[in-house]
Design a protein around this motif. Sequence first.
Motif, PDB file in Angstrom:
ATOM      1  N   ASN A   1       0.722  -1.294   0.190  1.00  0.00           N
ATOM      2  CA  ASN A   1      -0.003   0.127   0.026  1.00  0.00           C
ATOM      3  C   ASN A   1       0.687   1.208   0.006  1.00  0.00           C
ATOM      4  O   ASN A   1       0.170   2.164  -0.326  1.00  0.00           O
ATOM      5  CB  ASN A   1      -0.948  -0.125   1.309  1.00  0.00           C
ATOM      6  N   SER A   2       2.005   1.244   0.244  1.00  0.00           N
ATOM      7  CA  SER A   2       2.991   2.272   0.483  1.00  0.00           C
ATOM      8  C   SER A   2       4.054   2.188  -0.614  1.00  0.00           C
ATOM      9  O   SER A   2       5.013   1.223  -0.444  1.00  0.00           O
ATOM     10  CB  SER A   2       3.475   2.569   1.808  1.00  0.00           C
ATOM     11  N   ASP A   3       4.440   3.004  -1.542  1.00  0.00           N
ATOM     12  CA  ASP A   3       5.646   3.131  -2.505  1.00  0.00           C
ATOM     13  C   ASP A   3       6.781   3.242  -1.551  1.00  0.00           C
ATOM     14  O   ASP A   3       8.003   2.773  -1.790  1.00  0.00           O
ATOM     15  CB  ASP A   3       5.287   4.041  -3.579  1.00  0.00           C
ATOM     16  N   TYR A   4       6.711   4.094  -0.566  1.00  0.00           N
ATOM     17  CA  TYR A   4       7.657   4.417   0.301  1.00  0.00           C
ATOM     18  C   TYR A   4       8.319   3.136   1.167  1.00  0.00           C
ATOM     19  O   TYR A   4       9.494   2.856   1.160  1.00  0.00           O
ATOM     20  CB  TYR A   4       7.341   5.650   1.380  1.00  0.00           C
ATOM     21  N   PHE A   5       7.413   2.465   1.699  1.00  0.00           N
ATOM     22  CA  PHE A   5       7.999   1.219   2.532  1.00  0.00           C
ATOM     23  C   PHE A   5       7.939   0.206   1.441  1.00  0.00           C
ATOM     24  O   PHE A   5       8.962  -0.884   1.912  1.00  0.00           O
ATOM     25  CB  PHE A   5       6.734   0.589   3.299  1.00  0.00           C
ATOM     26  N   SER A   6       7.502   0.135   0.391  1.00  0.00           N
ATOM     27  CA  SER A   6       7.966  -0.771  -0.619  1.00  0.00           C
ATOM     28  C   SER A   6       9.232  -0.821  -1.000  1.00  0.00           C
ATOM     29  O   SER A   6      10.021  -1.687  -1.146  1.00  0.00           O
ATOM     30  CB  SER A   6       7.060  -0.881  -1.949  1.00  0.00           C
ATOM     31  N   ALA A   7       9.793   0.543  -1.226  1.00  0.00           N
ATOM     32  CA  ALA A   7      11.173   0.674  -1.558  1.00  0.00           C
ATOM     33  C   ALA A   7      11.926   0.210  -0.448  1.00  0.00           C
ATOM     34  O   ALA A   7      13.344  -0.252  -0.620  1.00  0.00           O
ATOM     35  CB  ALA A   7      11.426   2.214  -1.890  1.00  0.00           C
ATOM     36  N   MET A   8      11.682   0.731   0.449  1.00  0.00           N
ATOM     37  CA  MET A   8      12.480   0.398   1.817  1.00  0.00           C
ATOM     38  C   MET A   8      12.707  -0.907   2.129  1.00  0.00           C
ATOM     39  O   MET A   8      13.707  -1.448   2.386  1.00  0.00           O
ATOM     40  CB  MET A   8      11.704   1.163   3.109  1.00  0.00           C
ATOM     41  N   PHE A   9      11.682  -2.040   1.932  1.00  0.00           N
ATOM     42  CA  PHE A   9      11.628  -3.304   2.386  1.00  0.00           C
ATOM     43  C   PHE A   9      12.139  -4.193   1.450  1.00  0.00           C
ATOM     44  O   PHE A   9      12.574  -5.303   1.453  1.00  0.00           O
ATOM     45  CB  PHE A   9      10.306  -3.800   2.928  1.00  0.00           C
ATOM     46  N   THR A  10      12.078  -3.486  -0.095  1.00  0.00           N
ATOM     47  CA  THR A  10      12.492  -4.560  -1.232  1.00  0.00           C
ATOM     48  C   THR A  10      13.530  -4.175  -1.903  1.00  0.00           C
ATOM     49  O   THR A  10      14.212  -4.622  -2.597  1.00  0.00           O
ATOM     50  CB  THR A  10      11.100  -4.721  -2.185  1.00  0.00           C
ATOM     51  N   GLY A  11      14.233  -3.021  -1.240  1.00  0.00           N
ATOM     52  CA  GLY A  11      15.390  -2.579  -2.089  1.00  0.00           C
ATOM     53  C   GLY A  11      16.593  -3.108  -1.179  1.00  0.00           C
ATOM     54  O   GLY A  11      16.429  -3.640  -0.269  1.00  0.00           O
ATOM     55  N   SER A  12      17.504  -2.213  -1.547  1.00  0.00           N
ATOM     56  CA  SER A  12      18.913  -2.769  -0.887  1.00  0.00           C
ATOM     57  C   SER A  12      19.298  -1.790   0.378  1.00  0.00           C
ATOM     58  O   SER A  12      20.385  -1.363   0.642  1.00  0.00           O
ATOM     59  CB  SER A  12      20.085  -2.872  -1.906  1.00  0.00           C
ATOM     60  N   PHE A  13      18.202  -1.292   1.026  1.00  0.00           N
ATOM     61  CA  PHE A  13      18.599  -0.603   2.027  1.00  0.00           C
ATOM     62  C   PHE A  13      18.428  -1.552   3.481  1.00  0.00           C
ATOM     63  O   PHE A  13      17.878  -2.413   3.520  1.00  0.00           O
ATOM     64  CB  PHE A  13      17.431   0.464   2.191  1.00  0.00           C
ATOM     65  N   ARG A  14      19.433  -0.783   4.388  1.00  0.00           N
ATOM     66  CA  ARG A  14      19.499  -1.492   5.580  1.00  0.00           C
ATOM     67  C   ARG A  14      18.210  -1.891   6.414  1.00  0.00           C
ATOM     68  O   ARG A  14      18.254  -2.828   7.069  1.00  0.00           O
ATOM     69  CB  ARG A  14      20.337  -0.652   6.546  1.00  0.00           C
ATOM     70  N   GLU A  15      17.158  -0.897   6.043  1.00  0.00           N
ATOM     71  CA  GLU A  15      15.931  -1.163   6.737  1.00  0.00           C
ATOM     72  C   GLU A  15      15.156  -2.438   6.328  1.00  0.00           C
ATOM     73  O   GLU A  15      14.235  -3.115   6.857  1.00  0.00           O
ATOM     74  CB  GLU A  15      15.057  -0.024   6.493  1.00  0.00           C
ATOM     75  N   SER A  16      15.527  -3.042   5.086  1.00  0.00           N
ATOM     76  CA  SER A  16      15.030  -4.270   4.507  1.00  0.00           C
ATOM     77  C   SER A  16      14.880  -5.261   5.368  1.00  0.00           C
ATOM     78  O   SER A  16      14.236  -6.260   5.342  1.00  0.00           O
ATOM     79  CB  SER A  16      15.391  -4.284   3.300  1.00  0.00           C
ATOM     80  N   VAL A  17      16.217  -5.542   6.406  1.00  0.00           N
ATOM     81  CA  VAL A  17      16.243  -6.587   7.311  1.00  0.00           C
ATOM     82  C   VAL A  17      16.378  -6.349   8.880  1.00  0.00           C
ATOM     83  O   VAL A  17      16.264  -7.251   9.446  1.00  0.00           O
ATOM     84  CB  VAL A  17      17.797  -7.329   7.065  1.00  0.00           C
ATOM     85  N   GLN A  18      15.913  -5.030   9.094  1.00  0.00           N
ATOM     86  CA  GLN A  18      15.618  -4.657  10.468  1.00  0.00           C
ATOM     87  C   GLN A  18      14.324  -4.962  10.991  1.00  0.00           C
ATOM     88  O   GLN A  18      13.411  -5.133  10.050  1.00  0.00           O
ATOM     89  CB  GLN A  18      15.963  -3.061  10.216  1.00  0.00           C
ATOM     90  N   LYS A  19      14.318  -5.256  12.258  1.00  0.00           N
ATOM     91  CA  LYS A  19      12.814  -5.524  13.022  1.00  0.00           C
ATOM     92  C   LYS A  19      12.238  -4.276  13.410  1.00  0.00           C
ATOM     93  O   LYS A  19      10.961  -4.287  13.703  1.00  0.00           O
ATOM     94  CB  LYS A  19      12.806  -6.532  13.727  1.00  0.00           C
ATOM     95  N   ASN A  20      13.113  -3.228  13.684  1.00  0.00           N
ATOM     96  CA  ASN A  20      12.490  -2.254  14.422  1.00  0.00           C
ATOM     97  C   ASN A  20      13.219  -0.933  13.622  1.00  0.00           C
ATOM     98  O   ASN A  20      14.344  -0.753  13.460  1.00  0.00           O
ATOM     99  CB  ASN A  20      13.213  -1.944  16.034  1.00  0.00           C
ATOM    100  N   ILE A  21      12.187   0.005  13.305  1.00  0.00           N
ATOM    101  CA  ILE A  21      12.732   1.100  12.447  1.00  0.00           C
ATOM    102  C   ILE A  21      12.234   2.359  12.861  1.00  0.00           C
ATOM    103  O   ILE A  21      10.776   2.472  13.173  1.00  0.00           O
ATOM    104  CB  ILE A  21      12.204   0.664  10.855  1.00  0.00           C
ATOM    105  N   LYS A  22      12.621   3.142  13.133  1.00  0.00           N
ATOM    106  CA  LYS A  22      12.438   4.614  13.647  1.00  0.00           C
ATOM    107  C   LYS A  22      11.868   5.703  12.110  1.00  0.00           C
ATOM    108  O   LYS A  22      12.595   5.751  11.548  1.00  0.00           O
ATOM    109  CB  LYS A  22      13.393   5.393  14.403  1.00  0.00           C
ATOM    110  N   ILE A  23      10.898   6.195  12.599  1.00  0.00           N
ATOM    111  CA  ILE A  23      10.132   6.821  11.505  1.00  0.00           C
ATOM    112  C   ILE A  23      10.134   8.286  11.964  1.00  0.00           C
ATOM    113  O   ILE A  23       9.460   8.458  13.114  1.00  0.00           O
ATOM    114  CB  ILE A  23       8.778   6.781  11.094  1.00  0.00           C
ATOM    115  N   GLU A  24      10.882   9.300  11.106  1.00  0.00           N
ATOM    116  CA  GLU A  24      10.859  10.620  11.870  1.00  0.00           C
ATOM    117  C   GLU A  24       9.904  11.506  10.861  1.00  0.00           C
ATOM    118  O   GLU A  24       9.559  11.034   9.962  1.00  0.00           O
ATOM    119  CB  GLU A  24      12.170  11.144  11.450  1.00  0.00           C
ATOM    120  N   GLY A  25       9.410  12.451  11.718  1.00  0.00           N
ATOM    121  CA  GLY A  25       8.718  13.548  10.948  1.00  0.00           C
ATOM    122  C   GLY A  25       7.029  13.181  10.611  1.00  0.00           C
ATOM    123  O   GLY A  25       6.387  13.926  10.045  1.00  0.00           O
TER     124      GLY A  25
END
Length: 595
Positions: free
Chosen positions: A27-51
Amino acid sequence: MENEKENIVLEIEGHPIECDKSLLINNSDYFSAMFTGSFRESVQKNIKIEGVDLKSFNIILLLLWDETYIIDMNDIHLVLQAACMLQFNAIRIICEKRILEMMTPSVSLRIWKTTELLDISPLCLKAKYMALEEFPQIWETDSILELSLDEISAMSWFYVNKGQYQDMGPTKILLKLLSCVNMKKCTRHDINEMMVFYDIRDNQDILEILDIVMRLNSSESLPCHVSENSLLLARQLRKSISRKKPIVPCLLLESNGSKGVRRGTEKAIVILDNFGRTRRLFNIFSTVRETPYYSDMAVLLYDSIVNKFQELFVINEDKIKDLAGFKLLPYKHSVLLFGGEYLIGAGNWNLNLWAFNTFTERWTRVSVVPHPRRHFEAIVLDDCLYIMGGTGRFRVSQDNILWYDFKTDEWSSLASLPTQSRHFKCCTFRGRLYLIYVVEGKVYVFNKEHLSWGKINMAVSKDILDNIGTYAVFTDSKYFYIKGKILLKLKLVDNNLIVESITNTRIKEYDEIDSVQCNNLVFTLYKSTNERCDLVYIFERLNLETFKRNEIFRKTENISEALNIDGRLFYPSVCTKLFTCPYYATENEFVSKLL
């Protein structure tokens, strides 16, 4: 065996929120890129979202599970900001729709500010248009106080330009502000009120300039000590104009699609009835052609700058199916639909006064018309809708006028027209209602307070009037125009309408004509019948300054000649109407560039 649901924890404003990872990805292009790309957040279980606002994110999660959840008006702006930031596109659309539904003058400033920062158009332009058009209503309420100075200065016009204007000094900034006002039309009282405004009352340069403007407006002599620079700036200010409402021509057309069948005959003869009106008689034994169509009618606006049509809104079948003799007119940011009879002679009248709000994109029944009629004249002046003449019950000609007051929600009683003639056109000029009877060579002006008509002498020869034929009438701030087989430009001088100029028109053969004026352009719709007995529709543009004409289209009801707009076909029919309505352009048309 199905895979188990994978959850992750998002930390928002210090609070952990457990979320379904696949739900966010889908449902979110933002989270789709975060979790399916090569970002470090893709393997993290706890993620801090700012703003991101915590309550807004929880509302987004609710909407992902239940799209029918109603967002509170107090939360809608923060939810929209969070949806845009995190790219929940479906949620953003839900928020925009909800904001449109609740948009009123009292909240238009805040919607303008929010959507401008998020670069959401045309929602931003609609809110801006409403805020400016309804500003006399807004400034008397507390809605303007809801915006802090920081919020106001965050709006993009100031944000983009503040660097430029910070170095200008207070006098030049105030001159920029004053240049958005039509200073030449300001009264002494108006300018005296400006002089006591905060920041103006302590600026001697601005006070001197305003004093000069006031004296020039009143044709008074100027003090001998006036500086040349102040005089120059005062004269420049008197050339400034008010911010214009963007008005464009609109056409009501039929739309072709997959719904229903459109039937027509190939053979017909044209006759004139007892009233001299063109009528087509069809041969019932002729071949019948069938073509698919949408029973709904669509309103298209024409953008003369880019020479392009675009669909504005649809009028559903239940409002205008088999409706004849109705009107479409603009009122502020709405389009009014009223009058007419369903299947002429059946006695089924449209008594509803409908309004389509071009901001909220919704229909509302404003009132019920107390006296039914069709094929009448109508016009909006100030906050009143005037209805004149036409045909009423039992096909009786109406020689009266009534009006509806939008502010008081009241209809007037019937008042008599100046003559019993059916052949007249109405127009407004400098805040007054006029009726023009070309055949009789008469003009009347309405006195609403005394329910009386004043006569204006039409100083035009009978030979000229006889050459006009069927005609349309429109006005600008200086002149009356009568357009038929010739174009008459008339000036009102001492209760006399005198001819200023006569211009030949290109089209001489037609059955019906209607014209609307948009600034210096006049758009005309002609209806006629060709040698094959097909109805022909010609849409023309005329520049009143250069008198240059452009034929925008010439079409019949044949679908092969239809306008193709984004894959849909639009074509004229017997219900086709020409009128004007507001248009929300992509450019900022509300800032004066004089100074």
